[in-house]
Design a protein around this motif. Structure first.
Motif, mmCIF file in Angstrom:
data_model
loop_
_atom_site.group_PDB
_atom_site.id
_atom_site.type_symbol
_atom_site.label_atom_id
_atom_site.label_comp_id
_atom_site.label_asym_id
_atom_site.label_seq_id
_atom_site.Cartn_x
_atom_site.Cartn_y
_atom_site.Cartn_z
ATOM 1 N N ILE A 137 0.852 -1.184 0.000
ATOM 2 C CA ILE A 137 0.000 0.000 0.000
ATOM 3 C C ILE A 137 0.890 1.236 0.000
ATOM 4 O O ILE A 137 2.103 1.139 0.143
ATOM 5 C CB ILE A 137 -0.962 0.026 1.210
ATOM 6 N N SER A 138 0.287 2.379 -0.110
ATOM 7 C CA SER A 138 1.046 3.619 -0.169
ATOM 8 C C SER A 138 1.879 3.845 1.095
ATOM 9 O O SER A 138 2.972 4.392 1.031
ATOM 10 C CB SER A 138 0.099 4.795 -0.397
ATOM 11 N N ASP A 139 1.375 3.398 2.237
ATOM 12 C CA ASP A 139 2.107 3.576 3.491
ATOM 13 C C ASP A 139 3.456 2.862 3.447
ATOM 14 O O ASP A 139 4.500 3.447 3.721
ATOM 15 C CB ASP A 139 1.262 3.069 4.656
ATOM 16 N N SER A 140 3.453 1.587 3.084
ATOM 17 C CA SER A 140 4.729 0.868 3.018
ATOM 18 C C SER A 140 5.562 1.339 1.826
ATOM 19 O O SER A 140 6.791 1.337 1.888
ATOM 20 C CB SER A 140 4.504 -0.645 2.984
ATOM 21 N N GLY A 141 4.905 1.773 0.763
ATOM 22 C CA GLY A 141 5.640 2.356 -0.358
ATOM 23 C C GLY A 141 6.379 3.607 0.068
ATOM 24 O O GLY A 141 7.506 3.872 -0.367
ATOM 25 N N GLY A 142 5.758 4.394 0.938
ATOM 26 C CA GLY A 142 6.414 5.588 1.469
ATOM 27 C C GLY A 142 7.615 5.246 2.328
ATOM 28 O O GLY A 142 8.624 5.957 2.334
ATOM 29 N N LYS A 143 7.531 4.152 3.059
ATOM 30 C CA LYS A 143 8.667 3.720 3.872
ATOM 31 C C LYS A 143 9.833 3.297 2.970
ATOM 32 O O LYS A 143 10.988 3.588 3.264
ATOM 33 C CB LYS A 143 8.242 2.594 4.809
ATOM 34 N N LEU A 144 9.503 2.625 1.864
ATOM 35 C CA LEU A 144 10.544 2.266 0.897
ATOM 36 C C LEU A 144 11.147 3.509 0.258
ATOM 37 O O LEU A 144 12.365 3.599 0.085
ATOM 38 C CB LEU A 144 9.976 1.339 -0.181
ATOM 39 N N ALA A 145 10.300 4.469 -0.104
ATOM 40 C CA ALA A 145 10.792 5.708 -0.701
ATOM 41 C C ALA A 145 11.705 6.443 0.275
ATOM 42 O O ALA A 145 12.760 6.961 -0.111
ATOM 43 C CB ALA A 145 9.619 6.598 -1.114
ATOM 44 N N THR A 146 11.321 6.463 1.543
ATOM 45 C CA THR A 146 12.135 7.128 2.563
ATOM 46 C C THR A 146 13.488 6.442 2.694
ATOM 47 O O THR A 146 14.532 7.092 2.730
ATOM 48 C CB THR A 146 11.392 7.145 3.919
ATOM 49 N N ALA A 147 13.478 5.101 2.763
ATOM 50 C CA ALA A 147 14.732 4.358 2.882
ATOM 51 C C ALA A 147 15.638 4.630 1.686
ATOM 52 O O ALA A 147 16.846 4.848 1.846
ATOM 53 C CB ALA A 147 14.443 2.855 3.001
ATOM 54 N N ARG A 148 15.055 4.648 0.496
ATOM 55 C CA ARG A 148 15.847 4.880 -0.721
ATOM 56 C C ARG A 148 16.462 6.282 -0.733
ATOM 57 O O ARG A 148 17.650 6.443 -1.008
ATOM 58 C CB ARG A 148 14.965 4.698 -1.951
ATOM 59 N N VAL A 149 15.639 7.291 -0.442
ATOM 60 C CA VAL A 149 16.130 8.678 -0.450
ATOM 61 C C VAL A 149 17.235 8.862 0.582
ATOM 62 O O VAL A 149 18.262 9.488 0.299
ATOM 63 C CB VAL A 149 14.959 9.653 -0.204
ATOM 64 N N MET A 150 17.042 8.301 1.760
ATOM 65 C CA MET A 150 18.049 8.449 2.811
ATOM 66 C C MET A 150 19.327 7.701 2.450
ATOM 67 O O MET A 150 20.430 8.200 2.678
ATOM 68 C CB MET A 150 17.484 7.969 4.153
ATOM 69 N N ALA A 151 19.188 6.487 1.893
ATOM 70 C CA ALA A 151 20.369 5.693 1.531
ATOM 71 C C ALA A 151 21.140 6.344 0.394
ATOM 72 O O ALA A 151 22.363 6.499 0.467
ATOM 73 C CB ALA A 151 19.958 4.277 1.140
ATOM 74 N N GLU A 152 20.434 6.714 -0.655
ATOM 75 C CA GLU A 152 21.101 7.290 -1.819
ATOM 76 C C GLU A 152 21.669 8.673 -1.535
ATOM 77 O O GLU A 152 22.683 9.058 -2.107
ATOM 78 C CB GLU A 152 20.156 7.302 -3.015
ATOM 79 N N GLY A 153 21.016 9.424 -0.650
ATOM 80 C CA GLY A 153 21.511 10.749 -0.294
ATOM 81 C C GLY A 153 22.496 10.726 0.857
ATOM 82 O O GLY A 153 23.049 11.761 1.220
ATOM 83 N N ARG A 154 22.707 9.530 1.423
ATOM 84 C CA ARG A 154 23.595 9.372 2.592
ATOM 85 C C ARG A 154 23.283 10.419 3.656
ATOM 86 O O ARG A 154 24.147 11.166 4.104
ATOM 87 C CB ARG A 154 25.056 9.437 2.173
ATOM 88 N N THR A 155 21.989 10.416 4.048
ATOM 89 C CA THR A 155 21.517 11.416 4.995
ATOM 90 C C THR A 155 20.576 10.782 6.004
ATOM 91 O O THR A 155 19.999 9.722 5.745
ATOM 92 C CB THR A 155 20.787 12.560 4.254
ATOM 93 N N LEU A 156 20.416 11.416 7.130
ATOM 94 C CA LEU A 156 19.417 10.999 8.108
ATOM 95 C C LEU A 156 18.131 11.801 7.957
ATOM 96 O O LEU A 156 17.192 11.615 8.723
ATOM 97 C CB LEU A 156 19.961 11.128 9.529
#
Length: 162
Positions: free
Chosen positions: A21-40
């Motif tokens: 669902i969109s909720d877990s999709g948002g968690k994946l998007a957050t993980a990706r953005v944080m990992a790729e941007g090397r940011t918290l």
């Protein structure tokens, strides 16, 4: 081992890049953005911010504007952990945290049942495969790890009391 294998088969039948669902999709998007941007910073952004400054039509449910950032994360520790797992194993790494949480919860349920005088196998399978945890364990949700930690906390506290 059987429960892990069943969870992994379910994961393999799906696409770890897509949340249920969109909720877990948002968690994946957050993980990706944080990992790729090397940011918290859990800022997932919003491409239509100029047209929709209040985020009424943001495609990820529960995304809130916080200052100049767009945040979907419900838990920064979970987001930081999944960002690290994404950096190592991509979206599958995030899902493996959920798998581990599901197995931990089922094991804790068995342990609790044994503490209460039952054999525990029924509790293990009910929690592992016949409860909402079975869904949480194969998607990017913090519910499975949280349930595993909570159930183990209860089991260990009861051991101390008994």
């Amino acid at each position: 081992a059987v429960l892990v294998a069943l969870y992994l088969v379910i994961v393999a039948l799906g696409d770890p890049r897509a949340g249920l669902i969109s909720d877990s999709g948002g968690k994946l998007a957050t993980a990706r953005v944080m990992a790729e941007g090397r940011t918290l910073s859990p800022d997932i952004g919003y491409w239509a911010e100029g047209l929709d400054p209040d985020g009424w039509f943001h495609p990820l449910a529960n995304t809130e504007r916080v200052g100049d950032r767009w945040v979907q994360a419900t838990s920064l520790p979970y987001a930081a952990t999944t960002a690290g797992l994404w950096a190592v194993a991509g979206p599958l790494g995030v899902t493996l945290l959920s798998v581990a949480g599901g197995v931990a919860a089922a094991l804790a349920a068995r342990h609790l049942a044994r503490q209460l005088g039952a054999r525990g196998d029924i509790a293990f399978w009910l929690v592992g495969l016949a409860s909402p945890l079975a869904v949480y364990a194969v998607d990017a949700w913090e519910h499975a790890p949280a349930a595993g930690l909570a159930l183990w906390g209860i089991a260990l506290a009861l051991e101390r009391i008994a």
